[in-house]
Design an enzyme around this catalytic site. Structure first.
Site, PDB file in Angstrom:
ATOM      1  N   ASP A 297      32.489  49.095  28.324  1.00 53.35           N
ATOM      2  CA  ASP A 297      32.605  50.175  27.354  1.00 53.35           C
ATOM      3  C   ASP A 297      33.593  51.245  27.824  1.00 53.35           C
ATOM      4  OD1 ASP A 297      32.151  51.513  24.961  1.00 53.35           O
ATOM      5  OD2 ASP A 297      30.470  52.656  25.760  1.00 53.35           O
TER       6      ASP A 297
ATOM      7  N   HIS B 253      34.020  52.144  22.655  1.00 48.92           N
ATOM      8  CA  HIS B 253      33.528  52.279  21.275  1.00 48.92           C
ATOM      9  C   HIS B 253      34.107  53.504  20.576  1.00 48.92           C
ATOM     10  CE1 HIS B 253      30.371  54.867  23.235  1.00 48.92           C
ATOM     11  NE2 HIS B 253      30.520  55.557  22.117  1.00 48.92           N
TER      12      HIS B 253
ATOM     13  N   SER C  39      30.665  61.042  23.874  1.00 51.82           N
ATOM     14  CA  SER C  39      31.030  59.754  24.465  1.00 51.82           C
ATOM     15  C   SER C  39      32.450  59.790  25.005  1.00 51.82           C
ATOM     16  CB  SER C  39      30.916  58.644  23.418  1.00 51.82           C
ATOM     17  OG  SER C  39      29.584  58.448  23.034  1.00 51.82           O
TER      18      SER C  39
END
Length: 419
Positions: A174, A144, A256
């Site tokens: 992911d 993402h 992230s």
């Protein structure tokens, strides 16, 4: 007069002898007392040393003391500093750039558009260098972080910005792999073993929160292994489950893709997400590194992860019923379904492609079972397909077409992504 009239044999003791005996006894007492005190001191010292040794051994047995480890004698803060120094050069910031058309109200252009425009930063994240060859250094980050990027840049801890290229993406896990020129890259992260983590073990989350630059947060492993539902399409429909490590180290937007690091400076996870609901504090998640590295290998080798492919676009039947309740006229975009009253769960086929189409599945068929396993949602279908089936396997699909329950045998293909 006694039989023996001399002092040698007599039981009587002369005054001189008494004085000599008393004098000698006094001197002997002092000597004996000194010896006794010295022995007592030696005993105390020996007992203290023995106690220290025993306590050290017991501490080691309880807390994992390793005499050969240099870090075993360091305090917690020193170990954290040493671990962060060890891995820091391998941690990078990721900049996601998209191309916008010129003008004040310029919109985002298609990735293959030839129209002139300008690149703008639209997102930030983190990554970690896990592999290097003579030409390229390979960076792991989250899907993402870079999925919508037209151009990606990696920022080293020195502040240097480098162009990075997307090698491969995997939405299911992911994860994504980028590559940049290897020249000048000296540090590659050491990979740990996430299966050896223990609850309450100290870890550090490293990355680039909110684009503010390099950051380190400290916490413990709250849950070693947890499964959380996720929405792959970011549309609120929970259609997959992710296996994660739960930590209380702060993970913010921009963290992230960065590494979760143990106190030996080894990567044990990739920071992925957090719960940010009102009243929730310090619940973050990382993908276990033991799950990450096999995916990284496939992405580097072929640019995608090979999985069994059924060939259907899907919608949960429960979601359809929810929409029906909201529609006053009792209809919606998927068209009305005619199913037995007892069928409340399943997966609606919105479009059949490839293997599913060849096996005869059609629009508005409702899948309720794969082989002998009931499936009531897209999440359950994917779990069974990805965990129990391989490319080329046959699978028996049980589905309703109207009120009629049917079966179709599908030979599974490979989910090669479109360019």
């Amino acid at each position: 007069m006694s039989l023996f009239d001399d002092d040698f044999y007599s039981s009587k003791v002369s005054r001189k002898a008494k004085r000599d005996l008393q004098s000698g006894h006094s001197r002997g007492n002092k000597w004996f007392s000194g010896v006794r005190n010295q022995k007592h001191l030696q005993l105390v010292i020996l007992s203290s040393v023995t106690t220290v040794i025993v306590m050290t051994v017991l501490y080691g047995l309880i807390f994992g003391f390793n005499p050969s480890s240099k870090s075993s004698n360091l305090d917690l803060s020193a170990r954290a500093v040493q671990a962060s120094d060890h891995i820091r050069p391998a941690v990078v910031s990721i900049i996601n750039e998209q191309k916008f058309s010129l003008g004040l109200n310029g919109g985002v252009l298609e990735q293959d558009s030839d129209e002139g425009g300008i690149y703008r930063e639209t997102g930030v994240g983190s990554g970690v260098i896990v592999q290097k060859d003579k030409d390229y250094a390979y960076i792991v980050t989250n899907y993402h972080v870079v999925a919508s990027a037209h151009r990606v840049k990696a920022v080293l801890t020195t502040g240097e910005q480098r162009e990075a290229e997307v090698v491969g993406l995997d939405q299911i896990t992911d994860l994504a792999v980028l590559k940049m020129k290897a020249a000048g890259i000296d540090q590659v992260a050491e990979i740990g073993d996430s299966s050896s983590l223990r609850a309450a073990e100290f870890v550090m989350a490293m990355g680039n929160p909110l684009g503010m630059g390099e950051s380190i947060t400290f916490g413990v492993v709250s849950v070693i292994r947890e499964t959380v539902p996720v929405s792959l399409g970011q549309n609120g429909m929970l259609d997959w489950e992710q296996e994660v490590i739960r930590v209380d180290a702060a993970i913010n937007q921009g963290n992230s893709g960065g590494p979760l690091v143990d106190l030996n400076g080894r990567v044990v996870g990739i920071n992925s997400m957090k719960i940010s609901n009102f009243g929730v504090e310090s619940i973050g998640y990382a993908i276990p590194i033991n799950n990450v590295m096999p995916i990284v290998g496939e992405l580097i080798e072929q640019g995608y992860v090979s999985r069994a492919y059924l060939g259907v676009y899907m919608l949960d039947l429960q979601q359809y019923w929810n929409r029906q309740e909201l529609d006053a006229d009792g209809s919606d975009g998927e068209g009305s379904l005619s199913l037995p009253k007892e069928v409340y769960e399943g997966i609606i086929v919105l479009e059949a492609l490839g293997p599913a189409k060849e096996a005869g599945l059609q629009y508005n068929d409702v899948i309720v079972k794969l082989d002998d396993t009931k499936v009531g949602s897209t999440r359950e279908l994917r779990k069974y397909l990805y965990n129990h089936k391989r490319i080329g396997d046959s699978i028996v699909v049980h589905y309703y077409r109207g009120n009629e329950l049917r079966e179709a045998t599908v030979t599974l293909g490979e989910n090669i992504p479109e360019e």
